[in-house]
Scaffold this active site. Structure first.
Site, PDB file in Angstrom:
ATOM      1  N   SER A 192       0.834  -1.216   0.000  1.00  0.00           N
ATOM      2  CA  SER A 192       0.000   0.000   0.000  1.00  0.00           C
ATOM      3  C   SER A 192       0.869   1.267   0.000  1.00  0.00           C
ATOM      4  O   SER A 192       0.491   2.284  -0.588  1.00  0.00           O
ATOM      5  CB  SER A 192      -0.976   0.010   1.180  1.00  0.00           C
ATOM      6  OG  SER A 192      -0.299   0.219   2.396  1.00  0.00           O
ATOM      7  N   ARG A 248      23.218 -13.989   2.930  1.00  0.00           N
ATOM      8  CA  ARG A 248      22.605 -12.652   2.871  1.00  0.00           C
ATOM      9  C   ARG A 248      23.389 -11.752   1.918  1.00  0.00           C
ATOM     10  O   ARG A 248      22.830 -10.966   1.165  1.00  0.00           O
ATOM     11  CB  ARG A 248      22.585 -12.039   4.270  1.00  0.00           C
ATOM     12  CG  ARG A 248      21.911 -10.668   4.329  1.00  0.00           C
ATOM     13  CD  ARG A 248      22.117  -9.971   5.671  1.00  0.00           C
ATOM     14  NE  ARG A 248      21.682 -10.770   6.798  1.00  0.00           N
ATOM     15  CZ  ARG A 248      20.415 -10.938   7.154  1.00  0.00           C
ATOM     16  NH1 ARG A 248      19.458 -10.379   6.458  1.00  0.00           N
ATOM     17  NH2 ARG A 248      20.093 -11.663   8.192  1.00  0.00           N
ATOM     18  N   MET A 296      10.591  -6.974   4.257  1.00  0.00           N
ATOM     19  CA  MET A 296      10.850  -7.631   5.528  1.00  0.00           C
ATOM     20  C   MET A 296      12.114  -8.493   5.513  1.00  0.00           C
ATOM     21  O   MET A 296      12.119  -9.636   5.965  1.00  0.00           O
ATOM     22  CB  MET A 296       9.612  -8.459   5.938  1.00  0.00           C
ATOM     23  CG  MET A 296       8.383  -7.590   6.171  1.00  0.00           C
ATOM     24  SD  MET A 296       8.741  -6.063   7.077  1.00  0.00           S
ATOM     25  CE  MET A 296       7.406  -6.010   8.245  1.00  0.00           C
ATOM     26  N   ARG A 297      13.184  -7.931   4.943  1.00  0.00           N
ATOM     27  CA  ARG A 297      14.494  -8.591   5.005  1.00  0.00           C
ATOM     28  C   ARG A 297      15.481  -7.583   5.560  1.00  0.00           C
ATOM     29  O   ARG A 297      15.469  -6.409   5.146  1.00  0.00           O
ATOM     30  CB  ARG A 297      15.000  -8.989   3.614  1.00  0.00           C
ATOM     31  CG  ARG A 297      14.170  -9.981   2.891  1.00  0.00           C
ATOM     32  CD  ARG A 297      14.154 -11.347   3.503  1.00  0.00           C
ATOM     33  NE  ARG A 297      15.460 -11.984   3.641  1.00  0.00           N
ATOM     34  CZ  ARG A 297      15.663 -13.095   4.332  1.00  0.00           C
ATOM     35  NH1 ARG A 297      14.681 -13.660   4.981  1.00  0.00           N
ATOM     36  NH2 ARG A 297      16.861 -13.633   4.399  1.00  0.00           N
ATOM     37  N   LEU A 333      18.945  -5.874   5.642  1.00  0.00           N
ATOM     38  CA  LEU A 333      19.981  -5.677   4.627  1.00  0.00           C
ATOM     39  C   LEU A 333      21.341  -5.591   5.329  1.00  0.00           C
ATOM     40  O   LEU A 333      21.453  -4.974   6.394  1.00  0.00           O
ATOM     41  CB  LEU A 333      19.685  -4.414   3.826  1.00  0.00           C
ATOM     42  CG  LEU A 333      18.404  -4.536   2.999  1.00  0.00           C
ATOM     43  CD1 LEU A 333      17.884  -3.171   2.574  1.00  0.00           C
ATOM     44  CD2 LEU A 333      18.623  -5.421   1.779  1.00  0.00           C
ATOM     45  N   HIS A 342       8.585   3.192   8.847  1.00  0.00           N
ATOM     46  CA  HIS A 342       8.283   2.324   9.986  1.00  0.00           C
ATOM     47  C   HIS A 342       7.046   2.879  10.710  1.00  0.00           C
ATOM     48  O   HIS A 342       6.932   4.097  10.883  1.00  0.00           O
ATOM     49  CB  HIS A 342       9.487   2.270  10.938  1.00  0.00           C
ATOM     50  CG  HIS A 342       9.248   1.358  12.092  1.00  0.00           C
ATOM     51  ND1 HIS A 342       9.237  -0.023  11.955  1.00  0.00           N
ATOM     52  CD2 HIS A 342       8.952   1.608  13.390  1.00  0.00           C
ATOM     53  CE1 HIS A 342       8.964  -0.558  13.130  1.00  0.00           C
ATOM     54  NE2 HIS A 342       8.789   0.401  14.010  1.00  0.00           N
ATOM     55  N   GLU A 355       1.030   7.052   7.019  1.00  0.00           N
ATOM     56  CA  GLU A 355       2.197   6.610   6.223  1.00  0.00           C
ATOM     57  C   GLU A 355       2.044   7.024   4.768  1.00  0.00           C
ATOM     58  O   GLU A 355       3.017   7.436   4.119  1.00  0.00           O
ATOM     59  CB  GLU A 355       2.341   5.085   6.290  1.00  0.00           C
ATOM     60  CG  GLU A 355       2.718   4.554   7.665  1.00  0.00           C
ATOM     61  CD  GLU A 355       2.925   3.040   7.659  1.00  0.00           C
ATOM     62  OE1 GLU A 355       3.592   2.522   6.755  1.00  0.00           O
ATOM     63  OE2 GLU A 355       2.404   2.376   8.572  1.00  0.00           O
TER      64      GLU A 355
END
Ligand code: GAR
Length: 232
Positions: free
Chosen positions: A31, A83, A108-109, A111, A127, A192
């Site tokens: 979104s 990673r 949702m990883r 870095l 956030h 947001e």
């Protein structure tokens, strides 16, 4: 945004001002991506969403991107041994598309340090809390547990620590009697969708500078009033 190793917006290009090329990284609903793309579609907006990358093939946001005519790539994190290899593939895709600014929007990883260093001051995140309060997961549950009366969201440049700073834009909303995590999340999400496009616009206009790990914004107005909760 200060010129770094990459391109520095907005650049003059044959008399026309080139638009900042943003990539949006998602893992799910998308979104915020939709809000960014909608802002970019407005005439005269100084940025474009040139690429959407998801680490999940089933991210609903991918459909939204395609619907908006934005190029998409899926880079599944499961396809890499480490990673660092995943981060390198991400960086390569972003560099190949000549991306100026990377916007994390529900990506949702975590870095790694190399990626964060390479994209320093060209990598932003949203956030759903007023950082530094409630970084990490289950933000709204924790805010309700603590009984806060004001919640909100933060757009910030990314450093190695998760959901950290420097802070670019924050938006505040009241916590209302009877709120649960879902009703609070929905109110924060609406904020947001205003805060993220604003941060993108400020950066694309070249008005944002990081000085001693705090953000300075040139020509920013003064916000009016006080959000009291409960109201007097
Ligand atoms: C948003 O609420 C965003 O703030 C949050 O994930 C949601 C993604 O929604 N991000 C984080 O919690 C990052 N720590 P969306 O996919 O609909 O934009």
């Amino acid at each position: 945004m200060e010129p770094k190793n990459g391109r520095s917006p907005p650049a003059r290009n044959g008399g026309r001002v080139a638009r900042l090329k943003a990539a949006v990284l998602i893992s799910g609903r998308g979104s915020n991506l939709e809000a960014l793309a909608a802002a970019c579609a407005a005439p005269g907006f100084p940025a474009e969403v040139a690429l959407v990358i998801s680490n999940r093939a089933d991210a609903a946001g991918l459909k939204k991107a395609r619907h908006a005519g934005i190029a998409t790539q899926i880079i599944p994190h499961g396809g890499f041994k480490t990673r660092e290899e995943f981060d390198a593939a991400l960086s390569a895709a972003l560099a190949a598309a000549e991306i100026d600014l990377v916007c994390l929007a529900g990506f949702m990883r975590l870095l790694g340090e190399d990626f964060v260093a390479r994209w320093r001051d060209r990598l932003i995140n949203i956030h759903p809390s007023l950082l530094p309060a409630f970084p990490g997961l289950h933000t709204h549950e924790r805010a309700l547990e603590q009984g806060v009366r004001i919640a909100g969201c933060t757009v910030h440049f990314v450093r190695s620590a998760m959901d950290d700073r420097p802070i670019i834009v924050q938006a505040a909303v009241p916590v209302l009697p009877g709120d649960d995590a879902d009703t609070l999340a929905a109110r924060v999400l609406a904020a947001e969708h205003r805060a993220y496009p604003l941060a993108l616009k400020l950066i694309a206009e070249g008005r944002v500078r990081v000085v001693a790990e705090r953000v300075e914004i040139s020509g920013a107005g003064t916000p009016a009033g006080t959000l009291l909760n409960p109201p007097d």
